[in-house]
Design a protein around this motif. Structure first.
Motif, PDB file in Angstrom:
ATOM      1  N   ASN A  13       0.893  -1.405   0.002  1.00  0.00           N
ATOM      2  CA  ASN A  13       0.004   0.163  -0.043  1.00  0.00           C
ATOM      3  C   ASN A  13       0.913   1.151   0.099  1.00  0.00           C
ATOM      4  O   ASN A  13       0.641   2.403  -0.735  1.00  0.00           O
ATOM      5  CB  ASN A  13      -0.816  -0.050   1.092  1.00  0.00           C
ATOM      6  N   ALA A  14       1.933   1.231   0.749  1.00  0.00           N
ATOM      7  CA  ALA A  14       2.836   2.410   0.720  1.00  0.00           C
ATOM      8  C   ALA A  14       3.481   2.703  -0.611  1.00  0.00           C
ATOM      9  O   ALA A  14       3.745   3.802  -1.163  1.00  0.00           O
ATOM     10  CB  ALA A  14       4.125   2.151   1.718  1.00  0.00           C
ATOM     11  N   PRO A  22       4.384  10.765  -5.836  1.00  0.00           N
ATOM     12  CA  PRO A  22       5.742  10.766  -4.997  1.00  0.00           C
ATOM     13  C   PRO A  22       6.077  12.015  -4.288  1.00  0.00           C
ATOM     14  O   PRO A  22       6.792  11.825  -3.410  1.00  0.00           O
ATOM     15  CB  PRO A  22       6.597  10.605  -6.368  1.00  0.00           C
ATOM     16  N   GLU A  23       5.611  13.121  -4.692  1.00  0.00           N
ATOM     17  CA  GLU A  23       6.160  14.380  -4.084  1.00  0.00           C
ATOM     18  C   GLU A  23       5.391  14.253  -2.546  1.00  0.00           C
ATOM     19  O   GLU A  23       5.882  14.514  -1.435  1.00  0.00           O
ATOM     20  CB  GLU A  23       5.709  15.634  -4.782  1.00  0.00           C
ATOM     21  N   ALA A  24       4.103  13.923  -2.532  1.00  0.00           N
ATOM     22  CA  ALA A  24       3.290  13.830  -1.128  1.00  0.00           C
ATOM     23  C   ALA A  24       3.802  13.005  -0.279  1.00  0.00           C
ATOM     24  O   ALA A  24       3.903  13.068   0.670  1.00  0.00           O
ATOM     25  CB  ALA A  24       1.892  13.754  -1.573  1.00  0.00           C
ATOM     26  N   PHE A  25       4.204  11.675  -0.891  1.00  0.00           N
ATOM     27  CA  PHE A  25       4.652  10.736   0.047  1.00  0.00           C
ATOM     28  C   PHE A  25       6.324  10.983   0.388  1.00  0.00           C
ATOM     29  O   PHE A  25       6.413  10.732   1.611  1.00  0.00           O
ATOM     30  CB  PHE A  25       4.883   9.355  -1.143  1.00  0.00           C
ATOM     31  N   VAL A  29       7.238  11.053   4.353  1.00  0.00           N
ATOM     32  CA  VAL A  29       8.340  10.446   4.760  1.00  0.00           C
ATOM     33  C   VAL A  29       9.221  11.344   5.656  1.00  0.00           C
ATOM     34  O   VAL A  29       9.806  11.178   6.805  1.00  0.00           O
ATOM     35  CB  VAL A  29       8.910   9.683   3.793  1.00  0.00           C
ATOM     36  N   ASN A  30       9.313  12.597   5.027  1.00  0.00           N
ATOM     37  CA  ASN A  30      10.360  13.589   5.611  1.00  0.00           C
ATOM     38  C   ASN A  30       9.714  14.048   6.814  1.00  0.00           C
ATOM     39  O   ASN A  30      10.499  14.187   7.982  1.00  0.00           O
ATOM     40  CB  ASN A  30      10.496  15.012   4.722  1.00  0.00           C
ATOM     41  N   ASN A  31       8.251  14.364   6.858  1.00  0.00           N
ATOM     42  CA  ASN A  31       7.698  14.664   8.218  1.00  0.00           C
ATOM     43  C   ASN A  31       7.904  13.419   9.316  1.00  0.00           C
ATOM     44  O   ASN A  31       8.234  13.743  10.648  1.00  0.00           O
ATOM     45  CB  ASN A  31       6.160  15.169   7.996  1.00  0.00           C
ATOM     46  N   LEU A  32       7.756  12.295   8.997  1.00  0.00           N
ATOM     47  CA  LEU A  32       7.786  11.113   9.971  1.00  0.00           C
ATOM     48  C   LEU A  32       9.301  11.073  10.295  1.00  0.00           C
ATOM     49  O   LEU A  32       9.472  10.642  11.433  1.00  0.00           O
ATOM     50  CB  LEU A  32       7.311  10.025   9.046  1.00  0.00           C
ATOM     51  N   ARG A  66      11.059   2.917   8.422  1.00  0.00           N
ATOM     52  CA  ARG A  66      11.907   1.821   7.774  1.00  0.00           C
ATOM     53  C   ARG A  66      10.807   1.312   6.791  1.00  0.00           C
ATOM     54  O   ARG A  66      11.339   0.968   5.351  1.00  0.00           O
ATOM     55  CB  ARG A  66      12.332   0.870   8.692  1.00  0.00           C
ATOM     56  N   LEU A  67       9.579   0.798   7.134  1.00  0.00           N
ATOM     57  CA  LEU A  67       8.528   0.443   6.270  1.00  0.00           C
ATOM     58  C   LEU A  67       8.431   1.239   4.967  1.00  0.00           C
ATOM     59  O   LEU A  67       8.479   0.617   4.115  1.00  0.00           O
ATOM     60  CB  LEU A  67       7.404   0.157   7.056  1.00  0.00           C
ATOM     61  N   LEU A  68       8.160   2.370   5.375  1.00  0.00           N
ATOM     62  CA  LEU A  68       8.114   3.217   4.306  1.00  0.00           C
ATOM     63  C   LEU A  68       9.070   3.354   3.150  1.00  0.00           C
ATOM     64  O   LEU A  68       9.001   3.610   2.067  1.00  0.00           O
ATOM     65  CB  LEU A  68       7.471   4.753   4.587  1.00  0.00           C
ATOM     66  N   LEU A  69      10.499   3.725   4.010  1.00  0.00           N
ATOM     67  CA  LEU A  69      11.520   3.811   3.120  1.00  0.00           C
ATOM     68  C   LEU A  69      11.944   2.605   2.196  1.00  0.00           C
ATOM     69  O   LEU A  69      12.378   2.727   1.331  1.00  0.00           O
ATOM     70  CB  LEU A  69      12.756   4.109   3.869  1.00  0.00           C
ATOM     71  N   GLU A  70      11.460   1.220   2.679  1.00  0.00           N
ATOM     72  CA  GLU A  70      11.894   0.261   1.955  1.00  0.00           C
ATOM     73  C   GLU A  70      10.562  -0.612   1.353  1.00  0.00           C
ATOM     74  O   GLU A  70      10.583  -1.853   1.117  1.00  0.00           O
ATOM     75  CB  GLU A  70      12.387  -0.890   3.194  1.00  0.00           C
TER      76      GLU A  70
END
Length: 78
Positions: A13-14, A22-25, A29-32, A66-70
């Motif tokens: 889903n991520a 991609p920009e919003a994602f 991720v930067n906020n997280l 980590r889940l989002l980045l990977e």
């Protein structure tokens, strides 16, 4: 810790979200990442009786980040 199937579904889903906007994602991720830094700071400054709670929060932030980045590195479901 998330079950493997749940983690795989969340990663899928991520990845869909990342591919859709991609920009919003990246902003999310930067906020997280910033929130994770705040959680680690709170852990390092926590009084002794709050260390375990703050540690748990920091671990959750890092695991989700980590889940989002990977998300694009997860193996597809069998």
């Amino acid at each position: 810790m998330a079950q493997p199937d749940l983690k795989r579904r969340m990663s899928a889903n991520a990845l869909r979200l990342r591919n859709g906007n991609p920009e919003a994602f990246d902003d999310f991720v930067n906020n997280l990442n910033e929130l994770t830094g705040d959680a680690l700071t709170a852990l390092s400054e926590a009084p002794t009786d709050e260390v375990l709670v703050q540690q748990g929060r920091a671990q959750q932030c890092r695991a989700f980040l980590r889940l989002l980045l990977e998300c694009d590195k997860q193996k597809p479901a069998p």
